[in-house]
Design an enzyme around this catalytic site. Sequence first.
Site, mmCIF file in Angstrom:
data_model
loop_
_atom_site.group_PDB
_atom_site.id
_atom_site.type_symbol
_atom_site.label_atom_id
_atom_site.label_comp_id
_atom_site.label_asym_id
_atom_site.label_seq_id
_atom_site.Cartn_x
_atom_site.Cartn_y
_atom_site.Cartn_z
ATOM 1 N NE ARG A 71 -3.513 2.616 0.157
ATOM 2 C CZ ARG A 71 -3.940 3.326 -0.896
ATOM 3 N NH1 ARG A 71 -3.693 2.916 -2.126
ATOM 4 N NH2 ARG A 71 -4.610 4.438 -0.724
ATOM 5 C CB VAL A 98 -4.877 -6.118 -1.864
ATOM 6 C CG1 VAL A 98 -5.569 -7.461 -2.017
ATOM 7 C CG2 VAL A 98 -3.369 -6.282 -1.796
ATOM 8 C CG HIS A 114 -7.652 -11.763 -3.949
ATOM 9 N ND1 HIS A 114 -6.712 -11.985 -4.931
ATOM 10 C CD2 HIS A 114 -8.558 -12.761 -4.080
ATOM 11 C CE1 HIS A 114 -7.041 -13.082 -5.608
ATOM 12 N NE2 HIS A 114 -8.156 -13.556 -5.109
ATOM 13 C CB CYS A 122 -10.805 -4.921 15.148
ATOM 14 S SG CYS A 122 -10.407 -5.239 16.866
HETATM 15 ZN ZN ZN Z 1 -11.541 -3.362 17.743
#
Ligand code: ZN
Length: 243
Positions: A71, A98, A114, A122
């Site tokens: 990224r 991605v 993907h 999380c």
């Molecule tokens: Zn969390």
Amino acid sequence: MRTTLADIAPRDRFRRIVALTGAGISAAAGLGTFRGAGGLWTAHPDVEAAMHASGLPHNLPALWDVWGGIRRRAILAGPSPAHEALARADVQVITQNVDGLHQDAGSEGVLELHGSAARAVCLNRDCWHRTEVDLSGETEPGHLPQCPRCGGPLRPDVVLFGEPLDPGVWQASEEAVLDADLVLAVGTSSFVTPAKWLVPIARQSGAVCVNVNVDDSVPGLDPFHAHVLGDCQDTLPTWLSGG
Ligand code: ZN
């Protein structure tokens, strides 16, 4: 003279265009492929092994190293002319990538088979908070992003080895190709999933299916009506301008 994409599929003759994109469209942004000669997994099988879902949460540093790194490189390079051409052409994008570059180019409603390295989820099962991650700045070595809601560890929102595709994204992708009148496969090979599944579905429902790739070696059954050989960074902007 070489056949162009505009010869085969003039932009103004189609109303519902879907582009199925893979690593080849991001190569110009310095993002390499994963398999084949020089691919990330080919060069570093130990890194590939660390990308398995069964390694969570111990592999979080490796996951952020790889996907956060991708990224970051994408942010630095920015979208390529091919990403921008697809955004301007108002094409429905279904991508295996991605890196987030289709959205950076302005494409809306991108179906990311993907997942995305621009997002995190999380790991706390009571939370499951999904969030954008800011990877534009430098971080301390070993620093792992934390959930803004519960403080738990965040993982990259990418589909790891050992994990299924998101069924909602897959269903939306099937519906998009069923409804399409033109499907362009760009920088992806027709013999790996999901292109292997989606292109025959599109063809059976009546879409014109064209493969745009630097390499036209096609093993086995070829699901495409036509191949346009060449760099998508030239092919797609030229197609958009009608040439
Ligand atoms: Zn969390």
